[in-house]
Enzyme design. Structure first.
Site, PDB file in Angstrom:
ATOM      1  N   GLY A  74      36.023  32.678  37.873  1.00 42.47           N
ATOM      2  CA  GLY A  74      36.994  32.034  36.994  1.00 42.47           C
ATOM      3  C   GLY A  74      36.488  30.771  36.345  1.00 42.47           C
ATOM      4  N   THR A 127      39.785  40.026  40.639  1.00 41.74           N
ATOM      5  CA  THR A 127      41.139  40.053  40.087  1.00 41.74           C
ATOM      6  C   THR A 127      41.499  41.443  39.590  1.00 41.74           C
ATOM      7  OG1 THR A 127      40.923  37.761  39.372  1.00 41.74           O
ATOM      8  CG2 THR A 127      42.619  39.089  38.282  1.00 41.74           C
TER       9      THR A 127
END
Length: 318
Positions: free
Chosen positions: A204, A150
């Site tokens: 995540g 990310t």
């Protein structure tokens, strides 16, 4: 003071462009959006935006978020397909009183109604990456999951306003509809102009287990320097996951306080990040963990050259 920090080497061009504008007085929100859009638009960054790697059905589903540290307003999208610059869609959502987090078809309908650019985000190069990974993993019964880098950024402008933004195509070959931490407030990002901000990259599913971005901001609010706050939060979550589950996924966090001081912590080798302040030129660092503390070194020219060569290397699927 103005400053900006971001996850990964891939942020440096956008961060540099945005910091040139922060020097001229640009608003922190405009700066962080500008910087993230630069990453989203670059086709060789295979974990963000255009050219991002697809899910198991060879579809590019994008997640993004934006937060204003003055008002605490948040906007987020997840699982959105065929729209450029999801970070800008997220920022637009942050202006609304309700319906601030939209997913899938709802996010796409909102983007269309508000005039955002529709674009096929699956590039030919991403298709080749997909075919290569499928051949190397799925066809051999191995786990295909890899690549969850990310881009997350925190900005501080000369008026003391702070903002955060994230953008990702998520876990490579994820299941359709999978959402990680990047669009989730408190896990993938959090910012408060009265304290500071933090943003995450890594697995995540594990980052969400600690609400770790909020935890770092909380520690900074108690008076801890961003580096200390990052080291505490990452080491504690890493240890807790290993104690309870036997292992921990990749956890990497960057943080910035409202004084322009920054910190970074990780549980992996070779995590890179980009940073600039009024007193420090845009710089790429590479981190490593030594005795439970994260140590940063300026990326060498050799490292930078190897990175540039690697991301543009031909993809051989034979």
């Amino acid at each position: 003071m103005w400053a900006m920090i971001a996850t990964w080497r891939m942020a440096i061009e956008g961060l540099t462009k945005a910091c040139n504008e922060l020097e001229k007085g640009m608003d922190a929100g405009d700066a962080v959006e500008l910087a993230v859009r630069e990453v989203e638009d670059y086709p060789f960054y295979k974990s963000v935006g255009y050219g991002g790697l697809p899910n198991e059905n060879c579809e590019v589903e994008l997640d993004a978020a934006y937060m204003d540290g003055d008002t605490l307003s948040i906007g987020a999208v997840a699982g959105i397909k065929d729209f450029a610059n999801p970070v800008s869609i997220a920022r637009k959502l942050s202006d609304d009183k309700v319906n601030n987090f939209l997913v899938g078809l709802g996010a796409e309908e909102y983007a269309h109604k508000n005039g955002f650019e529709r674009k096929n985000m699956l590039t030919d190069r991403a298709k080749l990456h997909y075919k290569k990974r499928k051949k190397e993993t799925l066809d051999k019964g191995l786990s295909p999951y890899a690549g969850h880098d990310t881009v997350g950024m925190i900005s501080l402008d000369e008026n003391g306003k702070m903002c955060a933004a994230t953008s990702t195509s998520g876990l490579f070959m994820k299941k359709r509809g999978r959402i990680g931490d990047s669009a989730l407030s408190g896990s993938g990002f959090y910012v408060d102009s009265e304290v500071g901000g933090a943003t995450a990259t890594g697995l995540g599913e594990d980052l969400m287990k600690g609400c770790i971005s909020y935890e770092i901001v909380r520690l900074m609010k108690e008076g801890k320097h961003p580096q200390e706050a990052c080291d505490i939060a990452v080491s504690q979550l890493d240890a807790e996951l290993k104690r309870r589950r036997g292992k921990a996924g990749d956890l990497s966090l960057v943080a910035l306080n409202n004084k322009g001081e920054w910190g970074v912590a990780t549980n992996i080798e070779g995590f890179s990040f980009s940073v600039a302040t009024k007193d420090e030129a845009p710089t790429v660092y590479v981190s490593k963990v030594v005795n439970g503390k994260t140590i940063h070194e300026v990326a060498s020219q050799e490292w930078l050259d190897a990175y540039a060569k690697r991301i543009k290397a031909p993809i051989d699927i034979d």
